[in-house]
Design a protein around this motif. Structure first.
Motif, mmCIF file in Angstrom:
data_model
loop_
_atom_site.group_PDB
_atom_site.id
_atom_site.type_symbol
_atom_site.label_atom_id
_atom_site.label_comp_id
_atom_site.label_asym_id
_atom_site.label_seq_id
_atom_site.Cartn_x
_atom_site.Cartn_y
_atom_site.Cartn_z
ATOM 1 N N GLY A 276 44.269 35.385 50.457
ATOM 2 C CA GLY A 276 44.344 35.629 52.159
ATOM 3 C C GLY A 276 43.318 34.230 52.612
ATOM 4 N N GLN A 277 43.345 33.927 53.935
ATOM 5 C CA GLN A 277 42.428 32.380 54.699
ATOM 6 C C GLN A 277 41.316 33.256 55.465
ATOM 7 O OE1 GLN A 277 44.649 29.704 54.846
ATOM 8 N NE2 GLN A 277 45.736 29.417 53.070
ATOM 9 N N ARG A 280 41.195 31.420 62.106
ATOM 10 C CA ARG A 280 40.322 30.293 62.145
ATOM 11 C C ARG A 280 39.936 30.272 63.895
ATOM 12 N NH1 ARG A 280 46.301 27.049 63.968
ATOM 13 N NH2 ARG A 280 44.649 25.822 64.478
ATOM 14 N N ARG A 293 41.526 40.317 55.376
ATOM 15 C CA ARG A 293 41.367 40.588 53.576
ATOM 16 C C ARG A 293 40.777 41.032 52.853
ATOM 17 N NH1 ARG A 293 38.850 34.671 53.563
ATOM 18 N NH2 ARG A 293 39.802 33.785 51.199
ATOM 19 N N THR A 485 53.439 22.072 53.450
ATOM 20 C CA THR A 485 53.064 22.897 53.170
ATOM 21 C C THR A 485 52.697 23.867 52.234
ATOM 22 O OG1 THR A 485 54.269 23.319 55.396
ATOM 23 C CG2 THR A 485 53.205 25.459 54.493
ATOM 24 N N ARG A 489 49.414 25.286 50.722
ATOM 25 C CA ARG A 489 48.700 26.899 49.814
ATOM 26 C C ARG A 489 47.960 27.222 48.797
ATOM 27 N NH1 ARG A 489 53.630 28.835 52.028
ATOM 28 N NH2 ARG A 489 54.863 28.118 49.346
ATOM 29 N N LEU A 493 44.693 26.157 52.090
ATOM 30 C CA LEU A 493 44.506 25.709 53.408
ATOM 31 C C LEU A 493 46.143 26.135 53.953
ATOM 32 C CD1 LEU A 493 43.501 22.250 52.478
ATOM 33 C CD2 LEU A 493 41.983 24.137 53.704
ATOM 34 N N ASP A 494 45.832 26.070 55.466
ATOM 35 C CA ASP A 494 47.270 26.191 56.188
ATOM 36 C C ASP A 494 47.571 25.083 56.761
ATOM 37 O OD1 ASP A 494 46.749 28.626 56.204
ATOM 38 O OD2 ASP A 494 45.287 29.260 57.704
ATOM 39 N N SER A 495 49.000 25.041 56.977
ATOM 40 C CA SER A 495 50.083 24.057 56.890
ATOM 41 C C SER A 495 48.852 23.233 58.468
ATOM 42 C CB SER A 495 51.419 24.791 57.977
ATOM 43 O OG SER A 495 51.243 25.334 58.626
ATOM 44 N N PHE A 496 48.128 23.729 59.261
ATOM 45 C CA PHE A 496 47.501 23.326 60.827
ATOM 46 C C PHE A 496 46.887 22.595 60.099
ATOM 47 C CE2 PHE A 496 44.357 26.110 59.439
ATOM 48 C CZ PHE A 496 43.187 25.342 59.924
ATOM 49 N N GLN A 509 36.837 21.660 51.998
ATOM 50 C CA GLN A 509 37.982 22.020 52.317
ATOM 51 C C GLN A 509 38.581 20.469 51.517
ATOM 52 O OE1 GLN A 509 36.330 22.845 56.512
ATOM 53 N NE2 GLN A 509 38.096 24.410 56.192
ATOM 54 N N SER A 643 54.865 27.059 46.235
ATOM 55 C CA SER A 643 54.973 25.648 46.635
ATOM 56 C C SER A 643 56.743 25.317 46.250
ATOM 57 C CB SER A 643 54.312 24.274 46.809
ATOM 58 O OG SER A 643 54.413 23.810 45.785
#
Length: 648
Positions: A276-277, A280, A293, A485, A489, A493-496, A509, A643
């Motif tokens: 997990g991450q 935010r 997590r 994306t 991943r 990192l997230d797609s944001f 990062q 991916s």
């Protein structure tokens, strides 16, 4: 004597009319005694650097950034200072070694001018006295030939030397409090040990306090008196370093220890990463921030935010199970060690019989030394001398050695960033100094690089989406949303992140974005120049596992440059030890770790931090009967989602 007191510190970045505020630091309490070292650890984005910048008054002003709470240094309320008072404090009472030495040093001024100006800004000294102080600071930072370095510019130094120059700049005015943000990231183990010993001696001799921001738990175990673990802007565990590392009460601290590569682990062992991450910060959960997590989370963890509870010996933790730490399931079921899979061993054996994918044959590289008014060539620096190496397909060659030994210069020859002064460099039969148009395009796609400095390797004018799209479009590959994306991943990192600029990310990062860009073209060979040195241990484990998976599935080769010998053990098939531009030892990784032949190799192994790092079950990071944290060799959850780019 208490040097620094931080009480209820919160830092909030205010967004625009349509963007919610982001609380990067949330109710942090820290204290530091004179002569003491406090290590602050945690993943990228956990609030470590923002907390440190608050001590220097360097966060953005109102209304962009709001700061609340109390910061007292030697009884002085730093938050009450005005701009004039801050100028007297910065550098003299509080100094900082920034994570990126390239941006901390002025590229237009020599080191001598920068250091002497910093000293004379706070003390009434003559230029000669300030120059002697600058030489002394460079000597304390273990800079070779300090008198000569005074006349050099930052671009004339290697990454490790720039880091030493940044440390010298910070300590020249003899501050009361030194903040070191990843001060040894770019340094080899020998210099790392010397620098940390020097910082410790300054703390003792000058009564200086040291805040050490790092992801290297081996350095924490050897150098820190106390440790504070941060997650999602909050301190989730703190206390004496030996106690926190030996018996962590917070599952997050246990996970960080489990993800740390070890010198005593079996070769090329799969590392444990944290699934997990982090959340935010603008969408902070109402309960425990680590609950999504955490392997031992219960329903109450999602709704109840545990307070930081103090236990015996000054050990505090924010967990519902802190009074009786729960052993994660992985620690009970994991085998003591996990060997390399049989199918990977077969792939490696087949690869070793093939011709090398890259070859250096008696390579030399000399840089001219110019002096005098006419800038005539008066000598040469022999960066690489008679080096012969082979990188085999599907295998990893690790290149280790001290800063300035010629490692990066050697790889620049393969990347066509330098021309050899002698010898030949080939990639898959192609002479890289004279490729044809078709061969050049093939080289540009099949050989990728992850540079050491994530701040300089990403174009600040481009968004992450544009950074990842560019190489894909140049080579006619799919640059769709799913592909981009998936790449993010893969590196955690997230797609944001796609529509943000590099300046919005921390150093770790940014390095993940650089790794994603290198993976985008499905290369056959990746040059990793300190590629994971800027990453925290959990993401480092995730990226190293990803590289191992890609190597097993696609036969990818790596030329891995690093000073972290524990990382080398987890990835390398062969090791080449470099010193003063020459290869002093080369061989199978297992042989070199078991019986190093060269004295320099033995010295590097002896100085590697964390060899005796405390763990949850004993005096060293090794699986023991009483270990209450996940074994670093435990198998990961077999999540094969990757991916679309790599599934094709």
């Amino acid at each position: 004597m208490t040097l620094l007191e931080i009480e209820d510190l919160s830092v909030t970045f205010n967004g625009g009319p349509s963007s919610p505020a982001v609380r990067a630091v949330d109710s942090v309490d820290l204290t530091l005694e004179a002569g003491e070292t406090l290590a602050v650890v945690g993943e990228s984005g956990s609030g470590k650097t923002v907390t440190a910048l608050s001590l220097l008054g360097l966060n953005p002003p109102e209304p962009v950034c709001g700061t609340t709470g109390s910061i007292r240094l030697d009884g002085t309320d730093l938050r009450a200072l005005g701009p004039r008072e801050w100028r007297a404090v910065r550098g003299r009472r509080v100094a900082m070694v920034f994570q990126d030495p390239g941006s901390a040093l002025n590229p237009l001024l020599t080191l001598g001018i920068q250091i002497t100006d910093a000293v004379r800004a706070h003390e009434r000294l003559t230029r000669e006295q300030a120059r002697r102080r600058a030489v002394k600071a460079l000597e304390q930072a273990r800079m070779p030939e300090p008198e000569r370095r005074l006349r050099q510019y930052p671009h004339e130094l290697s990454g490790g030397m720039r880091q030493r120059a940044a440390i010298a700049l910070a300590i020249a005015a003899r501050p009361r409090l030194l903040i070191a943000d990843e001060p040894t990231t770019a340094l080899d183990v020998a210099v790392q040990a010397e620098i940390m010993a020097m910082l410790r001696s300054l703390c003792v001799d000058l009564g200086m306090g040291l805040i050490l921001i790092t992801h290297d738990l081996g350095v924490v175990a050897e150098q820190a008196d106390r440790v504070a673990v941060m997650y999602a802007g909050r301190v989730v565990e703190s206390g004496p370093a030996a106690q926190v590392l030996k018996r962590p009460r917070m599952p997050y601290t246990q996970a960080l220890l489990a993800a740390t590569p070890r010198l005593d682990a079996p070769a090329r062992t799969r590392l444990v990463s944290i699934e997990g991450q982090p959340p935010r910060l603008r969408d902070r959960p109402s309960g425990c921030s680590f609950a999504n997590r955490c392997p031992v989370a219960v329903d109450d963890c999602a709704t109840t935010a545990p307070p930081l509870t103090l236990f015996d010996g000054g050990h505090a933790a924010a967990c519902l199970f802190a009074d009786a730490p729960v052993e994660p399931p992985a620690a009970r079921t994991a085998p003591a060690a996990r060997a390399v899979p049989a199918e990977l061993s077969e792939t490696v054996a087949e690869a070793s019989a093939e011709p090398p994918i890259a070859e250096f044959d008696a390579v030399d590289l000399r840089y001219p030394v110019r002096s005098g008014a006419l800038r005539r060539v008066t000598g040469h620096v022999h960066a690489v001398q008679g080096v012969s190496l082979k990188v085999e397909a599907g295998r990893t060659l690790a290149l280790v050695g001290e800063s300035g030994s010629g490692k990066t210069s050697l790889t620049k020859l393969l990347l066509r960033l330098e021309r050899p002064s002698g010898g030949t460099v080939r990639y898959d039969g192609i002479d890289v100094t004279r490729p044809g148009p078709a061969d050049l395009r093939r080289l540009q796609r099949e050989v990728q690089v992850v540079f050491q400095n994530p701040y300089a390797s990403l174009d600040p004018r481009l968004t992450v989406r544009q950074i990842l799209e560019e190489p894909l479009r140049v080579h006619g590959l799919d640059a769709g949303e799913d592909t981009l994306t998936g790449l993010l991943r893969d590196v955690g990192l997230d797609s944001f992140a796609l529509d943000r600029f590099p300046s919005a990310f921390s150093g770790g990062q940014r390095q993940r974005i650089a790794i994603a860009r290198a993976l985008a073209l499905r290369p056959r060979l990746i040059v990793c120049d300190e590629a994971v040195s800027a990453l925290d241990v959990s993401i480092q484990a995730q990226v190293l596992n990803l590289l191992a998976d890609l190597q097993a599935e696609h036969g990818m080769a790596y030329l891995f440059i690093t000073h972290d010998l524990a990382v080398v053990r987890s990835v390398a098939h062969r090791i080449a030890v470099m010193r003063h531009g020459r290869i002093v030892e080369e061989g199978a990784a297992e042989d070199i770790y078991a019986a190093p032949a060269h004295e320099y190799t033995r010295e590097l192994l002896a100085r590697a931090p964390g060899r005796n790092t405390p763990s949850a079950g004993g005096p060293a990071i090794s699986p023991t009967a009483g270990d209450t944290r996940p074994s670093p060799t435990a198998p990961l959850s077999q999540n094969k989602e990757r991916s679309p780019l790599w599934r094709r």
